[in-house]
Enzyme design. Structure first.
Site, short mmCIF file in Angstrom:
data_model
loop_
_atom_site.label_atom_id
_atom_site.label_comp_id
_atom_site.label_asym_id
_atom_site.label_seq_id
_atom_site.Cartn_x
_atom_site.Cartn_y
_atom_site.Cartn_z
N LYS A 195 0.87 -1.19 0.00
CA LYS A 195 0.00 0.00 0.00
C LYS A 195 0.89 1.22 0.00
O LYS A 195 2.03 1.17 0.49
CB LYS A 195 -0.89 0.02 1.25
CG LYS A 195 -2.14 0.85 1.09
CD LYS A 195 -3.13 0.18 0.17
CE LYS A 195 -4.56 0.56 0.41
NZ LYS A 195 -5.45 -0.51 -0.08
N1 GLU Z 1 -7.13 -0.34 -3.45
C1 GLU Z 1 -7.84 -1.55 -3.76
C2 GLU Z 1 -7.87 -2.45 -2.54
O1 GLU Z 1 -7.73 -2.01 -1.43
C3 GLU Z 1 -7.32 -2.23 -5.00
C4 GLU Z 1 -5.87 -2.63 -4.96
C5 GLU Z 1 -5.36 -3.12 -6.31
O2 GLU Z 1 -6.12 -3.19 -7.26
O3 GLU Z 1 -4.17 -3.41 -6.36
O4 GLU Z 1 -8.10 -3.63 -2.63
#
Ligand code: GLU
Length: 414
Positions: free
Chosen positions: A107
């Site tokens: 993240k």
């Molecule tokens: N931000 C989204 C999540 O928390 C998608 C992450 C992604 O597609 O890599 O799952």
């Protein structure tokens, strides 16, 4: 690490501790799995349109790379800090393992309110952040995507910044891109579509008819809006939705609300009734979908939840004490790492399509999303039944267990 009892990181660690204990894993497994592999903090200077330069904190956490390159979104929010980024990267790790995607978890984020940025400021900020984290991202290393406060435009700038530095186009470095830049059909609605599938299946498990099932949704953004549309298309009735400024009920349809929202940037649809975010959480509905930020369902708010099912569209919307109260009330909670996994599942499809330079039809995306999500859903349901566990515990056992197994098989270098 300094943390209050129910910070997102404390919540994520307590969930991990539970899974480690339930799986009968060792103390050294706990140490391995509770430690992020790589943590990067960067300073992001932003030149405002008036020429002033401001500094913002940026982060990228690669929580795990055991099962493949790390994967996860980039969040722009004033409250994001290192601990929360670690927590969210940890959740991505279990989410990718639960859904059997060949990824670790990551993240990133910048502590800024994107609402204060002009388009050009947002572009400069995004490009500089990308440039700062450039050494650790890449299609084989770590693949960012949108999260709260970012969208396909940010992904286009990230892809361009990375590509210009590489000297050639590298679409696979990020997912959630515009279609013309190698994005996937169905990615925009994917998280919401997945939330709707999870909602439909949870209703089936609880024996509640899908047609006419009453749904309240907290959040009307990238997750909430598409979830609202998808559940409405399945025959459910969306009773209320909300955004940061509060909620609305008594509207004719999600489409009518969206048309108003797009032009007026608010939910004050003429003829509809306003309600607070807290009132929305406590509506007498079949399903409550928290699809905004963390800490929506807490010790303070859980007691008055009347829904029979809670489907977590957001990451970490329920604190451990809130969770315990929902459990005591007999409410079925479909946990975030299962309920909102549709986004990263279609991100995976996008990455695969970029690698192969071969693009799928919308139908293929939809079929494959449903297949992966349903497989994970059924595994969670079966595990919960067999182990006498909650669905959250079952989902974590599956996700954490797979990462632990991969760790063991890879062994320790040197
Ligand atoms: N931000 C989204 C999540 O928390 C998608 C992450 C992604 O597609 O890599 O799952």
């Amino acid at each position: 690490m300094g943390m209050t009892m129910e910070s997102p990181l404390a919540t994520a660690l307590s969930q991990l501790r539970g899974a480690i204990d339930q799986l009968g894993l060792s103390e050294s497994d706990w140490q391995t799995l509770s430690t992020p592999r790589r943590v990067l903090q960067v300073a992001v200077p932003l030149r405002r349109d008036n020429g002033e330069v401001e500094m913002y904190d940026g982060y990228r956490v690669q929580y795990s790379t055991t099962r493949g390159p790390s994967k996860g979104g980039v969040r722009y929010h004033p409250d994001i800090d290192l601990d929360e980024t670690i927590a969210l990267a940890m959740l991505m790790t279990w989410k990718c393992a639960l859904t059997n995607l060949p990824y670790g978890g990551a993240k990133g984020g910048i502590a800024i309110d994107p609402g204060t940025l002009s388009l050009r400021e947002n572009e400069r900020l995004t490009r500089r952040y990308t440039s700062e984290i450039l050494p650790i991202i890449g299609p084989e290393r770590d693949i960012p995507a949108p999260d709260v406060g970012t969208d396909e435009r940010n992904m286009a700038w990230m892809m361009d910044t990375y590509s210009v530095n590489a000297g050639f186009s590298v679409p696979g470095v990020v997912t959630g891109k515009p279609i013309v830049l190698g994005g996937s059909l169905g990615r925009t609605s994917a998280t919401g579509d997945g939330v709707a599938i999870a909602t439909r299946e949870a209703l089936r498990v609880k024996g509640i008819p899908i047609e006419g099932a009453r749904v309240a949704i907290q959040g009307f953004g990238k997750v909430g809006y598409w979830a609202a549309r998808a559940v409405e298309n399945m025959g459910m009735k969306v009773i209320a939705v909300s955004d940061v400024n509060g909620g609305v009920t008594g509207f004719p349809s999600v489409t009518a609300l969206w048309d108003h929202f797009l032009t007026q940037k608010n939910l004050d649809l003429p003829g509809a009734d306003r309600l607070t975010n807290e009132e929305l959480l406590h509506l007498d509905v079949d399903v409550l979908i928290p699809a905004a930020l963390a800490d929506a369902i807490t010790e303070a708010t859980a007691d008055k939840v009347k829904a029979k099912i809670v489907v977590e569209g957001a990451n970490g919307p329920t604190t451990p004490s809130g969770d315990a109260i929902l459990h005591d009330k007999g409410i079925l909670v479909v946990p975030d790492i299962l309920a909102n996994s549709g986004g990263v599942i279609v991100s995976y499809f996008e990455w695969v399509q970029d690698k192969q330079n071969y693009f799928w039809s919308a139908g293929e995306v939809k079929t494959n999303l449903s297949e992966i999500l349903m497989r994970a859903f059924n595994e969670v349901e079966t595990t919960a039944t067999n182990k006498g566990a909650t669905w959250r515990e079952a989902a974590l056992m599956l996700g954490v267990g797979r990462v632990a197994e991969a760790h063991k098989l890879r062994g320790l270098y040197p």
